[in-house]
Design a protein around this motif. Structure first.
Motif, short mmCIF file in Angstrom:
data_model
loop_
_atom_site.label_atom_id
_atom_site.label_comp_id
_atom_site.label_asym_id
_atom_site.label_seq_id
_atom_site.Cartn_x
_atom_site.Cartn_y
_atom_site.Cartn_z
N VAL A 150 -6.04 10.86 -1.33
CA VAL A 150 -7.15 11.70 -1.31
C VAL A 150 -7.98 11.82 -2.17
N ILE A 151 -7.26 12.00 -3.77
CA ILE A 151 -8.18 12.29 -4.77
C ILE A 151 -7.24 11.04 -5.75
N GLY A 152 -7.93 10.94 -6.90
CA GLY A 152 -7.37 10.14 -8.06
C GLY A 152 -7.58 8.79 -8.23
N SER A 153 -7.77 8.12 -6.98
CA SER A 153 -7.96 6.54 -7.06
C SER A 153 -9.26 6.24 -8.12
N ASP A 154 -10.20 7.24 -8.41
CA ASP A 154 -11.11 6.81 -9.07
C ASP A 154 -10.79 6.29 -10.63
N TRP A 155 -9.47 6.89 -11.01
CA TRP A 155 -9.09 6.52 -12.41
C TRP A 155 -8.83 5.00 -12.59
N ALA A 156 -8.69 4.41 -11.42
CA ALA A 156 -8.29 2.83 -11.63
C ALA A 156 -9.36 1.98 -10.85
N ARG A 157 -10.39 2.66 -10.40
CA ARG A 157 -11.63 1.65 -9.69
C ARG A 157 -12.23 0.90 -10.87
N SER A 158 -12.73 -0.20 -10.44
CA SER A 158 -13.59 -0.90 -11.35
C SER A 158 -15.01 0.03 -11.52
N VAL A 159 -15.44 -0.39 -12.79
CA VAL A 159 -16.89 0.25 -13.15
C VAL A 159 -18.11 -0.12 -12.23
N PRO A 160 -18.64 0.37 -11.50
CA PRO A 160 -19.74 -0.11 -10.96
C PRO A 160 -20.97 -0.30 -11.44
N THR A 161 -21.94 -1.05 -11.19
CA THR A 161 -22.98 -1.32 -12.04
C THR A 161 -24.21 0.15 -11.68
N PRO A 162 -24.71 0.60 -12.65
CA PRO A 162 -25.58 1.71 -12.44
C PRO A 162 -26.50 1.77 -11.26
N SER A 163 -27.09 3.02 -10.81
CA SER A 163 -27.87 3.01 -9.71
C SER A 163 -29.21 2.05 -9.75
N ASP A 164 -29.63 1.65 -8.86
CA ASP A 164 -30.88 0.59 -8.65
C ASP A 164 -31.93 1.21 -9.52
N THR A 187 0.76 -1.13 0.11
CA THR A 187 0.11 0.20 0.12
C THR A 187 0.91 1.18 -0.09
N ARG A 188 0.33 2.30 -0.42
CA ARG A 188 0.81 3.47 -0.56
C ARG A 188 -0.27 4.68 0.02
N ASP A 189 0.38 5.46 1.11
CA ASP A 189 -0.76 6.35 1.78
C ASP A 189 -0.63 7.69 1.19
N VAL A 190 -1.25 8.59 1.69
CA VAL A 190 -1.49 10.03 0.92
C VAL A 190 -0.22 10.93 0.93
N LEU A 191 0.75 10.38 2.00
CA LEU A 191 2.12 11.05 1.74
C LEU A 191 3.07 10.33 1.01
N THR A 193 8.53 5.19 3.98
CA THR A 193 8.34 4.03 4.69
C THR A 193 7.05 4.31 5.63
N GLY A 194 6.08 3.44 5.64
CA GLY A 194 4.98 3.48 6.45
C GLY A 194 5.33 3.32 7.81
N LEU A 195 4.46 4.07 8.84
CA LEU A 195 4.57 3.79 10.31
C LEU A 195 4.98 2.35 10.74
N GLU A 196 4.20 1.32 9.86
CA GLU A 196 4.61 0.05 10.14
C GLU A 196 4.83 -0.55 8.92
N PRO A 197 6.09 -0.87 8.72
CA PRO A 197 6.65 -1.26 7.42
C PRO A 197 6.11 -2.81 6.87
#
Length: 467
Positions: A116-130, A33-37, A73-77
């Motif tokens: 914080v931002i930007g993760s939606d470029w790689a998120r799977s496409v969800p199904t449309p609203s119910d 994982t990689r955090d906001v910093l 390096t994360g606080l817990e490597p």
């Protein structure tokens, strides 16, 4: 002399290398994982065979990882699935990106960005609203990696043209940081009381009912029974009725993913909340008139969360505005590379894309458009076309037919649709000349664009039967 410290990119590469080492060494699945910093840590899925944290092999990995990634390096490597409170949030996360597949003696490796931002470029496409599985197929995103390419004007021209064919058209202004299409479609006095930002803010606290989100355009001349509706970024100006309206304060609070409104409710990511806002606009048009036949989403430029959600989650057809220069192609290469890392997502997206040759100077050089198409095809071929021959777990898809449209395929994503450019367009002031879409040079510039896009759309909704 002190030991040199790793820079951001080098630290991340080192983290991935050590994650592969851990997967091979322990024969377990690993998520890095990689955090906001930008700080990274390795999570080892030892739920079936817990590891001793003081084991010399574990200690050596932790020390080597820390030395190679410091100061990122994360606080817990190292973290261990057997000790995590909710390990499924990491090892089963839908946003994971495959790094290396599971092998006979080695576990799989995935990366997981926590930004914080930007993760939606790689998120799977969800199904449309119910209840609305077909909404997305009627939405068209208009996007340009670079601003100033005429995207907003093209949105207004396309809306007017499609309405002229008898369609009900809804235009949604998603360029929230720089709204513009509203001025082309409606006078300030006709703007609805609320906008997209209001739904995002009010919906965050369960207060989005009865917002006035859409208005029928009175500024575009439309013949016949077609209609153009507008859902603006923000609501009616302050001076209209003296009520306070702080657009910037709202804008600064809309992008976060939110917890559920009530205990036990699912999280509400930004993508889902924006989907709800657009669906609410569509529902209002349906209630006031008829279901929209096409919804034009005027997205903002650049690699921003609005654009990410619009392209990957909200739309069917995606029009990618491009001018033939190095910065445009480098920008789209960055974007396509993000999708390339998620083959399933890329396969779902690539056939929905279509390049638009924006502000295209055609006079005097018949080779310009073929040259632009050739560059677009080269980009697609190196990222989204035939490179996608394995699935996310590395299984062989040799039985699948590779998607690699030839250069001459007029229906391929790379087959650029031209919008011609002329000097008369430079001095065009739509606010002063409300009949501007009917000017001959405007029609000439956009004719190929509008007719081609129309051909790519679903047919209008069937007319209701008379009682």
């Amino acid at each position: 002399m002190s030991r040199s410290r790793a820079r951001f990119d080098i630290a991340w590469q080192a983290a991935l290398d050590h994650a592969r080492q851990a997967a091979s060494q322990f024969g377990m699945d690993v998520v890095v994982t990689r955090d906001v910093l930008g700080r990274s840590c390795i999570l080892i899925d030892d739920r079936g065979r817990p590891l001793a944290h003081d084991d010399p092999t574990v200690v050596a990995l932790r020390d080597a990882f820390t030395a190679a990634t410091r100061p990122f390096t994360g606080l817990e490597p190292l973290l261990f699935g057997d000790k995590l409170f909710a390990p499924e949030l990491y090892f089963d996360a839908g946003e994971r990106v495959p790094v290396s597949p599971r092998q006979s003696s080695a576990g799989s490796v995935h990366s997981l960005e926590r930004t914080v931002i930007g993760s939606d470029w790689a998120r799977s496409v969800p199904t449309p609203s119910d209840g609305a599985p077909g909404r997305r197929d009627r939405r068209v995103a208009l996007y340009g990696f670079k601003g100033g390419v005429g995207r907003t004007t093209a949105t207004a021209v396309l809306a007017r043209y499609l309405a002229g064919t008898g369609r009900c058209v809804l235009v949604v202004d998603l360029d929230l940081e720089s709204p513009g299409v509203s001025n082309l479609l409606e006078d300030p006095a006709g703007i609805p009381r609320h906008g997209i930002v209001d739904h995002l803010i009010e919906g965050g606290v369960g207060n989005a009912d009865e917002l006035e989100l859409v208005a029928r355009s009175s500024a575009l001349p439309v013949k016949g029974n077609g209609e153009v509706w507008l859902a603006p970024a923000g609501g009616r100006p302050l001076e209209r009725n003296g009520e306070p309206y702080d657009y910037l304060a709202k804008l600064n609070r809309i992008y976060s993913d939110l917890a559920g409104l009530n205990p036990g409710d699912r999280e509400r990511p930004f993508a889902a909340r924006l989907e709800e806002a657009i669906a609410a606009c569509e529902d209002q048009v349906t209630e006031l008139s008829r279901p929209p036949d096409v919804v034009l989403l005027d997205s903002r430029a650049g690699m921003h969360d609005i654009a990410a959600v619009t392209l990957t989650h909200l739309s069917g057809l995606v029009l990618l505005f491009a001018v033939d220069n190095p910065s445009t192609w480098e920008g789209y290469k960055m974007l396509f590379t993000q999708w390339q890392r998620r083959p399933v997502l890329a396969r779902e997206l690539r056939e929905r894309l279509r390049v638009v040759a924006a502000m295209f100077h055609s006079a005097g050089d018949a080779k310009r458009l073929p040259a632009l198409i050739d560059r677009a095809q080269t980009l697609f071929a190196s990222t989204l076309y035939d490179q996608l021959d394995t699935d996310e777990e590395g299984a062989d898809n040799e039985g699948d037919e590779l998607y690699h449209p030839p250069l001459e395929d007029d229906d391929a994503p790379h087959a650029a649709i031209p919008i011609l450019f002329g000097n008369d367009l430079v001095g065009l002031d739509p606010l002063r000349s409300r009949d501007w879409p009917e000017l001959p040079f405007v029609d000439a510039a956009y004719r190929t664009f509008t007719t081609t896009v129309e051909r790519l759309l679903l047919p209008p909704h069937p007319a209701p039967e008379s009682s």
